[in-house]
Design an enzyme around this catalytic site. Structure first.
Site, PDB file in Angstrom:
ATOM      1  N   CYS A 139      56.882 -31.030 -59.079  1.00  0.00           N
ATOM      2  CA  CYS A 139      55.742 -31.449 -58.243  1.00  0.00           C
ATOM      3  C   CYS A 139      55.051 -32.698 -58.775  1.00  0.00           C
ATOM      4  CB  CYS A 139      54.737 -30.303 -58.105  1.00  0.00           C
ATOM      5  SG  CYS A 139      53.923 -29.867 -59.671  1.00  0.00           S
ATOM      6  N   CYS A 153      67.094 -24.701 -72.266  1.00  0.00           N
ATOM      7  CA  CYS A 153      67.428 -26.111 -72.047  1.00  0.00           C
ATOM      8  C   CYS A 153      66.218 -27.035 -72.224  1.00  0.00           C
ATOM      9  CB  CYS A 153      68.021 -26.294 -70.654  1.00  0.00           C
ATOM     10  SG  CYS A 153      66.927 -25.680 -69.340  1.00  0.00           S
ATOM     11  N   HIS A 155      63.954 -27.771 -70.085  1.00  0.00           N
ATOM     12  CA  HIS A 155      63.508 -28.458 -68.865  1.00  0.00           C
ATOM     13  C   HIS A 155      62.205 -27.790 -68.407  1.00  0.00           C
ATOM     14  CE1 HIS A 155      68.012 -29.383 -68.355  1.00  0.00           C
ATOM     15  NE2 HIS A 155      67.402 -30.513 -68.674  1.00  0.00           N
ATOM     16  N   CYS A 158      56.098 -26.486 -64.000  1.00  0.00           N
ATOM     17  CA  CYS A 158      54.855 -25.710 -63.970  1.00  0.00           C
ATOM     18  C   CYS A 158      55.112 -24.304 -63.430  1.00  0.00           C
ATOM     19  CB  CYS A 158      53.798 -26.415 -63.126  1.00  0.00           C
ATOM     20  SG  CYS A 158      54.124 -26.404 -61.351  1.00  0.00           S
ATOM     21  N   CYS A 225      79.981   1.674 -53.523  1.00  0.00           N
ATOM     22  CA  CYS A 225      80.534   2.287 -52.321  1.00  0.00           C
ATOM     23  C   CYS A 225      80.126   1.441 -51.112  1.00  0.00           C
ATOM     24  CB  CYS A 225      80.015   3.714 -52.156  1.00  0.00           C
ATOM     25  SG  CYS A 225      80.519   4.483 -50.592  1.00  0.00           S
ATOM     26  N   CYS A 246      84.261   8.208 -51.826  1.00  0.00           N
ATOM     27  CA  CYS A 246      82.914   8.555 -52.267  1.00  0.00           C
ATOM     28  C   CYS A 246      82.657  10.031 -52.001  1.00  0.00           C
ATOM     29  CB  CYS A 246      81.891   7.693 -51.523  1.00  0.00           C
ATOM     30  SG  CYS A 246      80.177   8.092 -51.904  1.00  0.00           S
ATOM     31  N   CYS A 297     113.515   4.244 -14.534  1.00  0.00           N
ATOM     32  CA  CYS A 297     113.064   4.251 -13.139  1.00  0.00           C
ATOM     33  C   CYS A 297     111.976   3.228 -12.857  1.00  0.00           C
ATOM     34  CB  CYS A 297     112.559   5.634 -12.746  1.00  0.00           C
ATOM     35  SG  CYS A 297     111.062   6.113 -13.652  1.00  0.00           S
ATOM     36  N   CYS A 307     103.091  10.752 -30.762  1.00  0.00           N
ATOM     37  CA  CYS A 307     104.530  10.657 -30.956  1.00  0.00           C
ATOM     38  C   CYS A 307     105.122   9.545 -30.104  1.00  0.00           C
ATOM     39  CB  CYS A 307     105.159  12.005 -30.590  1.00  0.00           C
ATOM     40  SG  CYS A 307     106.940  12.047 -30.761  1.00  0.00           S
ATOM     41  N   HIS A 332     117.874   6.785 -32.505  1.00  0.00           N
ATOM     42  CA  HIS A 332     116.777   6.618 -33.455  1.00  0.00           C
ATOM     43  C   HIS A 332     116.847   7.634 -34.593  1.00  0.00           C
ATOM     44  CE1 HIS A 332     115.270   3.874 -30.516  1.00  0.00           C
ATOM     45  NE2 HIS A 332     114.239   3.575 -31.276  1.00  0.00           N
TER      46      HIS A 332
END
EC number: 2.3.2.31
Length: 492
Positions: A139, A153, A155, A158, A225, A246, A297, A307, A332
């Protein structure tokens, strides 16, 4: 499965202190069968090598007080060893993910450098000179010396500017990340420096919450969680991409990434896949419809169960086919289940960019359709699970046995959901796999699992037509296929 005709195409000592309270609540998956990992072991007893469960993972659910006690224990021990304040010890622990052995090793070789890397001490070259001027560097106002505050550091700013700085950052959800205001200074601000600067108890409570969140998230053995409004913390010994749950809110998630559990796909791949699905959602809209045409058809049909074995029956003909590829179901078998494998075009690299783009889209839609189909099957099979529970209740009420006598039916539906959930997440894994022998092995095991899951789904939906031994044998085979695939391909 038969088909339906369709003509249309507070403070730090609180037990329930919740670090997630400000996160948005996610919608619960309506197709989930709650706790389907529990209670099925007796019906799928494994023998020998098959007894190994690749998903076995030890974890502990901690309350806020328990996890805070764990963190404070580490912090106090390290502070005494490093001869620093508790607040500084926490910042050091955060910087090195609470890996105490690594911290002690670094401290032994170079104590000063450890604090520099933890951003609690500046490098010697960056020490700011202490000026006799009593001007605030933010400021530019003249202030008394006792109202100038600084970190290591030096620095100086205020007190009023520090208060505004900390207040703004905490309101934005910053915890450990509050740092020095000087340009290019990365020093972190210890919590005992920040707390006296916050003007209200509400802000101090927020700051405690954000600090706790940052401490837990930086700890390599802890995860918050992700359940809505849940204050629990999951603790493990070795962090892996494994399923945890959880014990308070029952949320199931991957420990490593806190997303939905996704074995065998790894965390990075599932993130890519979900992002791609979101980006390409409009492109894939047409395959998300519930209806298809019967291959014999051409009548529009709709699935009414999980399924994929479809039975179409009329007076003049009947046909069994696969919902996914519309092929004859007789082809299959476990050795010939081809519709789960994408057939690459080996010559595509020599074709035009447009042809390559079409091939890329075709490949994506192939895997997306199967991913989406198993997700929908899970939801439909949740309805089957509900019907089984109602049927068991009815039988018990009519003195046709006890819950224990019929529980194998419920466990079969749970195991079906467990296996199909794994199968759903094999498709992102396969999509990103490089072609080669390993992918061929994966696709073979995927096809075997898919075939056994469809057999199990068929029998679960027709449980009254199969004796208990037959159903439990199918459960054993399906779970064996699932474990084999995960043992060979689950991220370790």
């Amino acid at each position: 499965m038969s088909v339906d005709m369709n003509s249309q195409g507070s403070d730090s000592n609180e037990e329930d202190y919740d670090p997630n309270c400000e996160e948005e609540e996610e919608d619960e998956d309506p197709g989930d069968i709650e706790d389907y990992y529990d209670g099925v072991a007796n019906d799928v007893e494994q023998q020998g090598a098959d007894a190994f469960d690749p998903e076995e993972y030890q974890f502990t659910c901690l309350t806020y007080k328990e996890s805070e006690s764990t963190l404070n224990e580490h912090m106090a021990s390290l502070a005494a060893t490093l001869k620093v304040s508790h607040a500084v010890a926490k910042l050091v622990l955060v910087s090195f993910h609470w890996q105490i052995s690594e911290i002690l090793e670094r401290h032994k070789s170079n104590p000063a450098q450890l604090l520099v890397e933890a951003r609690v001490q500046p490098t010697s070259s960056k020490h700011a000179m202490v000026h006799s001027s009593h001007h605030c560097a933010v400021c530019m106002q003249f202030v008394r010396k006792e109202n100038l505050l600084s970190l290591a550091c030096q620095h100086q700013f205020c007190r009023s500017c520090w208060e505004q700085h900390c207040t703004v950052l905490v309101k934005d959800g910053v915890g450990v990340g509050v740092s020095c205001m000087a340009q290019d200074c990365l020093l972190r601000t210890p919590e005992d420096f920040v707390f006296p600067l916050l003007p209200s108890e509400e802000l101090k409570d927020k700051y405690r919450r954000y600090l706790f969140r940052d401490y837990v998230e930086s700890h390599y053995q802890l995860q918050l969680c992700p359940g809505a409004d849940c204050p629990m913390v999951i603790q493990v010994q070795e962090p892996k991409a494994r399923r945890v749950q959880c014990n308070r809110c029952n949320e199931v998630f991957c420990f490593k990434c806190r997303q939905m559990y996704h074995a065998p796909t790894d965390c990075a791949t599932i993130r890519k896949w979900l992002t791609k699905c979101a980006d390409d959602s409009e492109t894939a809209n047409y395959i998300s419809a519930h209806t298809k045409d019967c291959p014999k058809c051409n009548i529009c049909i709709e699935k009414n169960g999980g399924c994929n074995h479809m039975v179409m029956g009329f007076l003049l003909f009947s046909t069994d086919f696969c919902w996914m590829c519309l092929g004859d179901w007789k082809t299959h078998g476990s050795e010939y289940y081809e519709c789960s494998r994408y057939k690459e075009n080996p010559d595509i690299v020599n074709q035009s960019q447009q042809a390559q783009a079409r091939e890329a889209l075709k490949k994506y839609l192939f895997y997306f359709e199967r991913w989406e189909n198993h997700n929908k099957s899970l939801q439909l099979e949740a309805q089957t699970y509900q019907r089984i529970q109602e049927k068991i209740q009815e039988r018990v009420m009519n003195n046709l046995g006890t819950w224990i006598d019929w529980q194998y039916l419920q466990n079969a539906a749970k195991l079906l959901a467990k296996c199909r959930y794994t199968l759903q997440y094999t498709y992102p894994y396969a999509y990103y796999m490089e072609s080669g022998p390993r992918k061929k092995l994966f696709e073979y095991q995927q096809a075997q699992l898919e075939a056994e899951i469809e057999n199990l789904s068929w029998k679960v939906e027709r449980a009254d037509s199969y004796d208990r031994g037959d159903l439990e044998n199918q459960m054993h085979i399906a779970e064996q296929r699932r474990r084999t695939l995960l043992k060979d391909f689950h991220d370790t």
